[in-house]
Design a protein around this motif. Structure first.
Motif, PDB file in Angstrom:
ATOM      1  N   ALA A 176       0.824  -1.210   0.000  1.00 38.68           N
ATOM      2  CA  ALA A 176       0.000   0.000   0.000  1.00 38.68           C
ATOM      3  C   ALA A 176       0.857   1.259   0.000  1.00 38.68           C
ATOM      4  N   ALA A 177       2.034   1.191   0.621  1.00 36.97           N
ATOM      5  CA  ALA A 177       2.888   2.376   0.738  1.00 36.97           C
ATOM      6  C   ALA A 177       3.613   2.693  -0.560  1.00 36.97           C
ATOM      7  N   GLY A 178       3.995   1.684  -1.312  1.00 30.41           N
ATOM      8  CA  GLY A 178       4.687   1.928  -2.566  1.00 30.41           C
ATOM      9  C   GLY A 178       6.003   2.665  -2.394  1.00 30.41           C
ATOM     10  N   GLY A 179       6.782   2.311  -1.351  1.00 29.91           N
ATOM     11  CA  GLY A 179       8.074   2.939  -1.114  1.00 29.91           C
ATOM     12  C   GLY A 179       8.034   4.168  -0.239  1.00 29.91           C
ATOM     13  N   ASP A 180       6.864   4.519   0.269  1.00 31.53           N
ATOM     14  CA  ASP A 180       6.663   5.721   1.088  1.00 31.53           C
ATOM     15  C   ASP A 180       6.611   5.308   2.559  1.00 31.53           C
ATOM     16  N   MET A 181       7.672   5.637   3.321  1.00 26.77           N
ATOM     17  CA  MET A 181       7.729   5.257   4.736  1.00 26.77           C
ATOM     18  C   MET A 181       6.636   5.941   5.538  1.00 26.77           C
ATOM     19  N   ARG A 182       6.352   7.191   5.251  1.00 24.33           N
ATOM     20  CA  ARG A 182       5.336   7.923   6.002  1.00 24.33           C
ATOM     21  C   ARG A 182       3.968   7.265   5.865  1.00 24.33           C
ATOM     22  N   THR A 183       3.616   6.863   4.651  1.00 25.92           N
ATOM     23  CA  THR A 183       2.341   6.181   4.443  1.00 25.92           C
ATOM     24  C   THR A 183       2.309   4.856   5.194  1.00 25.92           C
ATOM     25  N   ALA A 184       3.395   4.103   5.158  1.00 30.22           N
ATOM     26  CA  ALA A 184       3.438   2.807   5.838  1.00 30.22           C
ATOM     27  C   ALA A 184       3.247   2.963   7.342  1.00 30.22           C
ATOM     28  N   VAL A 185       3.916   3.941   7.939  1.00 26.41           N
ATOM     29  CA  VAL A 185       3.800   4.148   9.388  1.00 26.41           C
ATOM     30  C   VAL A 185       2.415   4.665   9.757  1.00 26.41           C
ATOM     31  N   ASN A 186       1.883   5.570   8.945  1.00 30.43           N
ATOM     32  CA  ASN A 186       0.528   6.069   9.202  1.00 30.43           C
ATOM     33  C   ASN A 186      -0.503   4.944   9.127  1.00 30.43           C
ATOM     34  N   ASP A 187      -0.361   4.069   8.128  1.00 29.15           N
ATOM     35  CA  ASP A 187      -1.296   2.949   8.000  1.00 29.15           C
ATOM     36  C   ASP A 187      -1.155   1.978   9.167  1.00 29.15           C
ATOM     37  N   LEU A 188       0.071   1.758   9.617  1.00 26.64           N
ATOM     38  CA  LEU A 188       0.282   0.885  10.772  1.00 26.64           C
ATOM     39  C   LEU A 188      -0.407   1.457  12.006  1.00 26.64           C
TER      40      LEU A 188
ATOM     41  N   PHE B 264      -5.858  -3.455   4.628  1.00 27.10           N
ATOM     42  CA  PHE B 264      -6.660  -3.047   3.479  1.00 27.10           C
ATOM     43  C   PHE B 264      -8.001  -2.446   3.892  1.00 27.10           C
ATOM     44  N   ALA B 265      -8.380  -2.647   5.150  1.00 23.62           N
ATOM     45  CA  ALA B 265      -9.604  -2.016   5.643  1.00 23.62           C
ATOM     46  C   ALA B 265      -9.428  -0.517   5.831  1.00 23.62           C
ATOM     47  N   ILE B 266      -8.195  -0.078   6.062  1.00 28.01           N
ATOM     48  CA  ILE B 266      -7.962   1.350   6.333  1.00 28.01           C
ATOM     49  C   ILE B 266      -7.120   2.030   5.247  1.00 28.01           C
ATOM     50  N   ALA B 267      -6.398   1.258   4.458  1.00 25.57           N
ATOM     51  CA  ALA B 267      -5.517   1.851   3.450  1.00 25.57           C
ATOM     52  C   ALA B 267      -6.300   2.289   2.219  1.00 25.57           C
ATOM     53  N   SER B 268      -5.780   3.284   1.533  1.00 25.16           N
ATOM     54  CA  SER B 268      -6.426   3.763   0.303  1.00 25.16           C
ATOM     55  C   SER B 268      -5.930   2.950  -0.883  1.00 25.16           C
ATOM     56  N   SER B 269      -5.919   1.650  -0.713  1.00 23.44           N
ATOM     57  CA  SER B 269      -5.451   0.744  -1.758  1.00 23.44           C
ATOM     58  C   SER B 269      -6.384  -0.454  -1.854  1.00 23.44           C
ATOM     59  N   ALA B 270      -6.534  -0.945  -3.058  1.00 26.32           N
ATOM     60  CA  ALA B 270      -7.293  -2.171  -3.271  1.00 26.32           C
ATOM     61  C   ALA B 270      -6.362  -3.366  -3.109  1.00 26.32           C
ATOM     62  N   ARG B 271      -6.932  -4.497  -2.829  1.00 21.00           N
ATOM     63  CA  ARG B 271      -6.118  -5.707  -2.788  1.00 21.00           C
ATOM     64  C   ARG B 271      -5.514  -5.962  -4.169  1.00 21.00           C
ATOM     65  N   PRO B 272      -4.259  -6.331  -4.218  1.00 15.24           N
ATOM     66  CA  PRO B 272      -3.610  -6.518  -5.528  1.00 15.24           C
ATOM     67  C   PRO B 272      -4.294  -7.569  -6.389  1.00 15.24           C
TER      68      PRO B 272
ATOM     69  N   GLU C  75     -15.659   0.157  -1.880  1.00 22.19           N
ATOM     70  CA  GLU C  75     -14.423   0.265  -1.105  1.00 22.19           C
ATOM     71  C   GLU C  75     -13.875   1.689  -1.059  1.00 22.19           C
ATOM     72  N   GLY C  76     -14.426   2.564  -1.875  1.00 21.55           N
ATOM     73  CA  GLY C  76     -14.036   3.973  -1.825  1.00 21.55           C
ATOM     74  C   GLY C  76     -12.641   4.264  -2.326  1.00 21.55           C
ATOM     75  N   ILE C  77     -12.100   3.410  -3.184  1.00 19.18           N
ATOM     76  CA  ILE C  77     -10.767   3.642  -3.743  1.00 19.18           C
ATOM     77  C   ILE C  77     -10.882   4.692  -4.848  1.00 19.18           C
ATOM     78  N   SER C  78      -9.991   5.657  -4.842  1.00 15.84           N
ATOM     79  CA  SER C  78     -10.057   6.698  -5.864  1.00 15.84           C
ATOM     80  C   SER C  78      -9.514   6.177  -7.192  1.00 15.84           C
ATOM     81  N   GLY C  79      -9.952   6.806  -8.270  1.00 16.95           N
ATOM     82  CA  GLY C  79      -9.457   6.428  -9.581  1.00 16.95           C
ATOM     83  C   GLY C  79      -7.960   6.618  -9.707  1.00 16.95           C
ATOM     84  N   ASP C  80      -7.437   7.692  -9.132  1.00 18.81           N
ATOM     85  CA  ASP C  80      -5.991   7.936  -9.168  1.00 18.81           C
ATOM     86  C   ASP C  80      -5.230   6.811  -8.494  1.00 18.81           C
ATOM     87  N   ASP C  81      -5.740   6.320  -7.350  1.00 22.58           N
ATOM     88  CA  ASP C  81      -5.057   5.242  -6.635  1.00 22.58           C
ATOM     89  C   ASP C  81      -5.093   3.944  -7.434  1.00 22.58           C
ATOM     90  N   ILE C  82      -6.207   3.677  -8.105  1.00 20.92           N
ATOM     91  CA  ILE C  82      -6.293   2.470  -8.935  1.00 20.92           C
ATOM     92  C   ILE C  82      -5.281   2.546 -10.078  1.00 20.92           C
TER      93      ILE C  82
END
Length: 321
Positions: A196-208, A224-232, A261-268
């Motif tokens: 979900a983070a895609g190399g972004d430490m800040r996103t990974a820690v925030n999601d944790l 995946f319940a809280i992240a702005s990402s769909a299951r791969p 799931e409320g995933i944005s088009g940009d995130d997809i």
């Protein structure tokens, strides 16, 4: 976090931000060069370029702490260029700080975050200011795209390019935080956080933190319940169905991702771009998909309807069969 502070009250990205360059994970080569500059007392102007959440601001603050010690805040000015883009910021706040008197150190540091948001006039003014106060001020600029920084500024800086953090670097930090906070972090949970983070430490820690507040055990489902990402696997199934010519089924998955799931088009689109080469596609199919991803991304950037563009992308893939 103080001992009396309620669990989860403090933002973990700040609580666990590295205090020194040695604690910065995933950029050993960059850290080594920066430490050499500090040890020799020959810090140049610096330009940090790279995506969000990979350690640019952390390195800038760590440099100030190592040079100035407890007095670092008095000798370090941080400005965010995306909030203060005008030429007046360069002429007024930066010059005022650079001109103010200080003692005990050879120079002060001005950190200009998101410098690629500065207007051309502001960058030209900044270039002149860097020349005028180079005897007592060092500038650290951070940006996502170094190409948006004018050449006269780039030529005055030592450029460091920060890449997305490796999986191992993110995993190590997540395990350390989970142990400290008393959270059970499963292996599939770590993999989901990294994905979900895609190399972004800040996103990974925030999601944790977000997942850990809800449950003492953080697994794939919790992430995946809280992240702005769909299951791969959902993204892969959607693409595979479209390529196989089953547009209706592919559209149904797209609808579920956007609506349920409320995933944005940009995130997809971002997930597709990051993982397209991991799918079981031949070269022609992969190239066609990348072409459609690029077209959809451009149209979303200029404000097109995300549902229409994603469905058009899937329809185009299906029509090629």
């Amino acid at each position: 976090m103080s001992e009396t502070a309620p669990q989860g009250r403090e933002v973990w990205t700040e609580k666990y931000r590295p205090e020194s360059l040695a604690e910065v994970a995933g950029h050993e080569s960059i850290v080594g060069r920066l430490e050499n500059y500090i040890a020799r007392n020959e810090l140049p102007h610096l330009l940090f370029a790279g995506p969000a959440g990979v350690g640019k601001t952390t390195c800038a603050v760590a440099i100030a702490k190592e040079i100035f010690g407890e007095q670092w805040e008095a000798n370090f000015l941080e400005l965010n260029a995306s909030d203060q883009r005008g030429i007046d910021v360069v002429r007024d706040r930066i010059k005022s700080f650079a001109r103010s008197s200080f003692g005990g150190f050879d120079y002060r540091i001005i950190f200009l975050d998101e410098a690629d948001a500065l207007t051309s006039d502001a960058q030209s003014a900044l270039r002149r200011t860097m020349e005028q106060f180079s005897h007592n001020t060092r500038f650290i600029l951070s940006c996502n795209y170094s190409s948006k920084i004018i050449d006269p500024i780039q030529s005055r800086c030592t450029v460091f390019r920060f890449s997305p953090l490796a999986d191992d670097a993110i995993a190590g930090q997540l395990r350390s935080i989970a142990d400290t906070e008393g959270i059970a972090l499963t292996e599939d949970g770590i993999e989901a956080l990294i994905y979900a983070a895609g190399g972004d430490m800040r996103t990974a820690v925030n999601d944790l933190q977000a997942a850990g507040v809800l449950d003492d055990t953080v697994d794939e489902d919790a992430v995946f319940a809280i992240a702005s990402s769909a299951r791969p696997e959902a993204i892969e199934e959607m693409v595979s169905l479209a390529i196989d010519g089953d547009f209706t089924a592919a559209r149904s998955i797209c609808e579920r991702l956007l609506t349920d799931e409320g995933i944005s088009g940009d995130d997809i689109i971002d997930q597709l771009h990051r993982t397209v080469w991991e799918y079981d596609l031949d070269d022609q199919q992969a190239v066609a998909l990348m072409d459609r991803i690029g077209e959809a991304d451009y149209r979303l950037t200029i404000g097109a309807n995300e549902r229409v563009q994603l469905e058009a992308m899937l329809a185009s893939l299906a029509l090629e069969q």
